[in-house]
Design a protein around this motif. Structure first.
Motif, PDB file in Angstrom:
ATOM      1  N   GLN A  24       0.802  -1.230   0.000  1.00  0.00           N
ATOM      2  CA  GLN A  24       0.000   0.000   0.000  1.00  0.00           C
ATOM      3  C   GLN A  24       0.833   1.276   0.000  1.00  0.00           C
ATOM      4  O   GLN A  24       0.287   2.364   0.105  1.00  0.00           O
ATOM      5  CB  GLN A  24      -0.953   0.019   1.202  1.00  0.00           C
ATOM      6  N   ARG A  25       2.134   1.180  -0.053  1.00  0.00           N
ATOM      7  CA  ARG A  25       3.046   2.337  -0.139  1.00  0.00           C
ATOM      8  C   ARG A  25       3.034   3.229   1.104  1.00  0.00           C
ATOM      9  O   ARG A  25       3.506   4.356   1.054  1.00  0.00           O
ATOM     10  CB  ARG A  25       2.751   3.163  -1.389  1.00  0.00           C
ATOM     11  N   HIS A  26       2.483   2.746   2.207  1.00  0.00           N
ATOM     12  CA  HIS A  26       2.404   3.540   3.441  1.00  0.00           C
ATOM     13  C   HIS A  26       2.532   2.652   4.670  1.00  0.00           C
ATOM     14  O   HIS A  26       2.214   1.470   4.618  1.00  0.00           O
ATOM     15  CB  HIS A  26       1.050   4.252   3.539  1.00  0.00           C
ATOM     16  N   LEU A  27       2.956   3.273   5.750  1.00  0.00           N
ATOM     17  CA  LEU A  27       2.958   2.641   7.072  1.00  0.00           C
ATOM     18  C   LEU A  27       2.369   3.626   8.072  1.00  0.00           C
ATOM     19  O   LEU A  27       2.632   4.828   7.985  1.00  0.00           O
ATOM     20  CB  LEU A  27       4.381   2.331   7.538  1.00  0.00           C
ATOM     21  N   LEU A  28       1.610   3.109   9.010  1.00  0.00           N
ATOM     22  CA  LEU A  28       1.129   3.925  10.119  1.00  0.00           C
ATOM     23  C   LEU A  28       2.108   3.776  11.266  1.00  0.00           C
ATOM     24  O   LEU A  28       2.522   2.665  11.598  1.00  0.00           O
ATOM     25  CB  LEU A  28      -0.263   3.474  10.553  1.00  0.00           C
ATOM     26  N   ILE A  29       2.474   4.880  11.876  1.00  0.00           N
ATOM     27  CA  ILE A  29       3.411   4.868  12.991  1.00  0.00           C
ATOM     28  C   ILE A  29       2.591   4.904  14.271  1.00  0.00           C
ATOM     29  O   ILE A  29       1.762   5.801  14.467  1.00  0.00           O
ATOM     30  CB  ILE A  29       4.376   6.076  12.930  1.00  0.00           C
ATOM     31  N   VAL A  30       2.843   3.921  15.134  1.00  0.00           N
ATOM     32  CA  VAL A  30       2.048   3.761  16.342  1.00  0.00           C
ATOM     33  C   VAL A  30       2.944   3.828  17.578  1.00  0.00           C
ATOM     34  O   VAL A  30       4.049   3.290  17.587  1.00  0.00           O
ATOM     35  CB  VAL A  30       1.284   2.409  16.306  1.00  0.00           C
ATOM     36  N   ASP A  31       2.449   4.519  18.589  1.00  0.00           N
ATOM     37  CA  ASP A  31       3.122   4.589  19.883  1.00  0.00           C
ATOM     38  C   ASP A  31       2.066   4.362  20.950  1.00  0.00           C
ATOM     39  O   ASP A  31       1.080   5.106  21.012  1.00  0.00           O
ATOM     40  CB  ASP A  31       3.796   5.956  20.055  1.00  0.00           C
TER      41      ASP A  31
END
Length: 127
Positions: A24-31
């Motif tokens: 999908q050409r994206h990553l979600l950054i999670v903290d």
């Protein structure tokens, strides 16, 4: 949805590998289970063109301001309209606490994907 999520302390090369795998050409950054940003192939491409190290941490590369939809207010028709207008191909659907509920992509909005949702994927043990 796990394949779209990562922590902010990975390297650019690790992020690129994850993006290649998720398609999908994206990553979600999670903290701490909250979505705090989004990283795209374009963000990584700019780093490569600027001759930055691929072993560098992504923490300064991801966008902290990004389009997302609120789960309580989400309407498919509106999402289509907004994503087409802004030429955005990937957006998270978040609850009030900014926790990931689902992901909307142009593929699942316009039928290129077999599923209209990624939310049925197991999020257990996700960063």
């Amino acid at each position: 949805m796990k394949k779209f999520i990562t922590k902010k302390n990975i390297t650019i090369i690790e992020a690129l590998k994850k993006i290649s795998k998720n398609g999908q050409r994206h990553l979600l950054i999670v903290d701490k289970k909250k979505v705090i940003g989004i990283l795209s192939e374009g963000d990584i491409r700019r780093e490569i063109l600027n001759k930055k190290s691929l072993n560098k941490n992504i923490s300064k590369n991801f966008k902290k301001k990004f389009l997302f939809f609120k789960s309580k207010e989400f309407k498919l028709k509106e999402a289509k309209k907004i994503m087409l207008k802004k030429k955005i191909y990937f957006a998270p659907i978040l609850n009030e606490s900014k926790n990931l509920v689902d992901i909307v992509t142009t593929e699942n909005l316009f039928g290129s994907n077999d599923s209209n949702s990624f939310k049925n994927e197991n999020l257990e043990n996700t960063p």
